[in-house]
Design an enzyme around this catalytic site. Structure first.
Site, PDB file in Angstrom:
ATOM      1  N   CYS A  70      -7.053   3.201  -1.973  1.00 21.08           N
ATOM      2  CA  CYS A  70      -6.875   1.763  -1.709  1.00 21.08           C
ATOM      3  C   CYS A  70      -7.897   0.858  -2.387  1.00 21.08           C
ATOM      4  CB  CYS A  70      -6.907   1.517  -0.198  1.00 21.08           C
ATOM      5  SG  CYS A  70      -5.717   2.509   0.712  1.00 21.08           S
ATOM      6  N   ASP A  98       0.851  -1.190   0.000  1.00 22.35           N
ATOM      7  CA  ASP A  98       0.000   0.000   0.000  1.00 22.35           C
ATOM      8  C   ASP A  98       0.888   1.242   0.000  1.00 22.35           C
ATOM      9  OD1 ASP A  98      -1.780   2.143   0.888  1.00 22.35           O
ATOM     10  OD2 ASP A  98      -3.166   0.577   1.497  1.00 22.35           O
ATOM     11  N   HIS A 148      -1.320   2.238  -4.982  1.00 23.37           N
ATOM     12  CA  HIS A 148      -1.069   3.643  -5.364  1.00 23.37           C
ATOM     13  C   HIS A 148       0.245   4.046  -4.729  1.00 23.37           C
ATOM     14  CE1 HIS A 148      -2.311   4.523  -1.267  1.00 23.37           C
ATOM     15  NE2 HIS A 148      -3.429   3.858  -1.502  1.00 23.37           N
ATOM     16  N   HIS A 153      -3.023  25.329  -8.158  1.00 23.61           N
ATOM     17  CA  HIS A 153      -4.257  24.960  -8.849  1.00 23.61           C
ATOM     18  C   HIS A 153      -5.353  24.819  -7.795  1.00 23.61           C
ATOM     19  CE1 HIS A 153      -7.147  22.361 -10.986  1.00 23.61           C
ATOM     20  NE2 HIS A 153      -6.612  22.820 -12.100  1.00 23.61           N
TER      21      HIS A 153
END
Length: 544
Positions: free
Chosen positions: A88, A48, A304, A241
């Site tokens: 996840c 993870d 990720h 942004h």
């Protein structure tokens, strides 16, 4: 070594010699003696939050990852592998309970299957707070949803097992390989899901206040090369942004951080990656000890990455490289050694790859493509019957800590990120060759390229319609949740992870939600927040 620490340098040397023995040149049988090759077993280790850039230069100069390096030496590393959703559960295939998985199909076709650790097949562990924060992202307020990121050292130089739950699951997998897999007469597939290097819960900030503590021991911190740690450059808050600002604020990262604080957070994260690598090493060592290594394909990946203070954020939920770029390595029979694959690939490719390994026909309706041709070093014209894989990969996100549906297209040297309906929020375009740190948005500088990539993105998904559907879904889910609470609503919503901000002016925030619930939903909605001077007009300038 089950029950002990990770493999030492002597053990690693033995492992390298053992691997060299089975990776050497072997005589081929004569044509008339050729027999169908037995199907290999497969081990998939999925951790993870591991930044995929740590698996190749220059990221791998910051921390000692011997078993990832071992897999690179005797296998293939993908240089551009991406998550399809930077959080996840979706990345681990959150599915309906009766959905058929690749493991179901492999079991049906004669594989013995075993799984340990974090799965997230049908649901994740995200709290009610995560869901409410995601549903209310269109509400006109800013609330911190996480504890401020921090580091914590535990134990001494002999403290190896920091993430004890992961080590217990690794032990179970090792024992299974040594006691059961070694006796099987059929091929097997073993899945090990690890929680590391995900940050730990932060109880100092409240029971449900996220996981913002980077925790390790001196043992692992000594594996980090502090001098090689790069301090990321940050834009000023006013130049960020709008979606980035919202993410940074809700992740509690808009305050002041010293360079030493940022360096420590990154160092502790890398140390947690080193501990993860050691668990991978335990699996590889068990395969070696049992003689299974020579007939098993080993795959290592993650759901990720982790921003670790890049772009003034930690965690994931972003399309920046630190969050969306995942590790993907494979070694074993038939896989080319010391190969670096530059092609863009993504996690949806794992499903067809598993079926391809098991010689199971790959359904035509799968989103991904088998990685086997690339792993074997085949040329483009030798690719799968479905034809060559696309030259792009796609990722999307609709959850908490981000106040707009987000869509990413990665192709060639370009990364294009669209938001919401594609018009009300400025898109981002990065040239990853010239700007690997993604500091300069060139969407306005190269409008033709931005338009071309947006057209490809539209051909993949009608993202304005998807964004509108998500907005409607969020409102319906929130209303249903609110009604289920009855008179407890005010107390419950005040004590979610944003409680430290909410409790200062609870009526103000409840009123903001009521205004949102009373609004007529439209397909185009400007991302709102009070702290950044960015209006709808500025989003539309220069053709956007």
């Amino acid at each position: 070594m089950q029950g002990g620490g990770p493999l030492g340098r002597a053990g690693l040397a033995l492992l390298l010699m053992a691997a060299a023995a089975w990776t050497g040149v072997r005589p081929r049988p004569a044509a008339h003696e050729a027999q169908p090759q037995p199907r290999p077993s497969v081990v998939l280790v999925a951790c993870d939050s591991l930044d995929g850039r740590l698996t190749f230069y220059p990221g791998n100069q910051t921390v000692d990852l011997p078993f990832i390096n071992f897999m690179k030496r005797y296998g293939t590393v993908f240089l551009n592998a991406y998550t399809n959703s930077p959080i996840c559960c979706p990345s681990r295939a959150g599915l309906d309970p009766d959905h058929v998985t690749w493991m179901d199909l492999m079991e049906k076709h004669g594989y013995h299957t075993q799984k340990y650790g974090k799965l997230d097949f049908t649901s994740g562990h995200h709290s009610v707070s995560n869901r409410v924060e995601a549903w209310t992202r269109d509400v006109d307020f800013l609330l911190r949803q996480e504890g401020r990121p921090m580091v914590k050292l535990t134990g001494g130089r002999r403290r190896v097992r920091v993430m004890e739950a992961d080590w217990r699951n690794t032990d179970k997998a090792v024992n299974w390989l040594k006691e059961e897999a070694v006796n099987l007469t059929q091929p097997f597939v073993l899945y090990l899901g690890l929680n590391l290097p995900h940050p730990y819960p932060s109880p100092y900030a409240g029971e449900n206040f996220g996981s913002s503590t980077f925790l390790t021991s001196p043992y692992w911190l000594e594996k980090v090369i502090y001098e090689a740690i790069k301090i990321p450059k940050w834009s000023s808050l006013s130049e960020m942004h709008p979606v980035d600002y919202y993410s940074s604020y809700t992740k509690n990262c808009t305050g002041e951080f010293t360079k030493q604080e940022v360096r420590d957070i990154r160092a502790f994260y890398y140390a947690m990656c080193a501990e993860t690598d050691a668990m991978l090493g335990e699996i590889i060592s068990a395969l070696r000890d049992t003689g299974l290594l020579k007939k098993t394909i080993v795959i290592f990946t993650a759901d990720h990455g982790e921003l670790a203070m890049e772009h003034r954020q930690f965690y994931k939920m972003s399309m920046y490289e630190g969050s969306s770029h995942v590790p993907l390595l494979a070694m074993g029979p038939g896989i080319k050694e010391q190969q670096q694959v530059p092609d863009v690939v993504s996690l949806v490719d794992v499903f067809p790859t598993m079926l391809d390994i098991a010689k199971i026909p790959v359904p035509q309706n799968l989103s991904g493509y088998s990685l086997i041709p690339l792993l074997r070093g085949k040329a483009e014209n030798q690719m799968s019957p479905r034809g060559p894989r696309p030259s792009w990969v796609f990722s999307e996100f609709h959850g908490c800590n981000v106040n707009s549906s987000t869509y990413m297209l990665r192709t060639g040297k370009w990364k294009y990120i669209a938001y919401s309906d594609g018009r009300s929020v400025l898109p981002q375009l990065f040239d990853l060759t010239a700007d690997p740190d993604e500091l300069t948005n060139v969407a306005i500088k190269f409008p033709a390229m931005a338009h071309s990539l947006d057209k490809i993105l539209h051909s993949i998904v009608n993202y304005p319609n998807v964004s509108a559907s998500v907005q409607e879904y969020n409102k319906r889910q929130f209303i249903s949740w609110k009604q289920s609470l009855g008179q407890n609503y005010s107390n419950v919503i005040a004590n979610l992870r944003w409680h430290q901000d909410w409790l200062k002016e609870p009526k103000k925030y409840e009123n903001a939600i009521e205004r949102w619930l009373g609004q007529r939903q439209t397909k185009a909605r400007t991302v709102k927040f009070s702290a950044v001077k960015c209006t709808r007009a500025c989003f539309h300038r220069d053709g956007f």
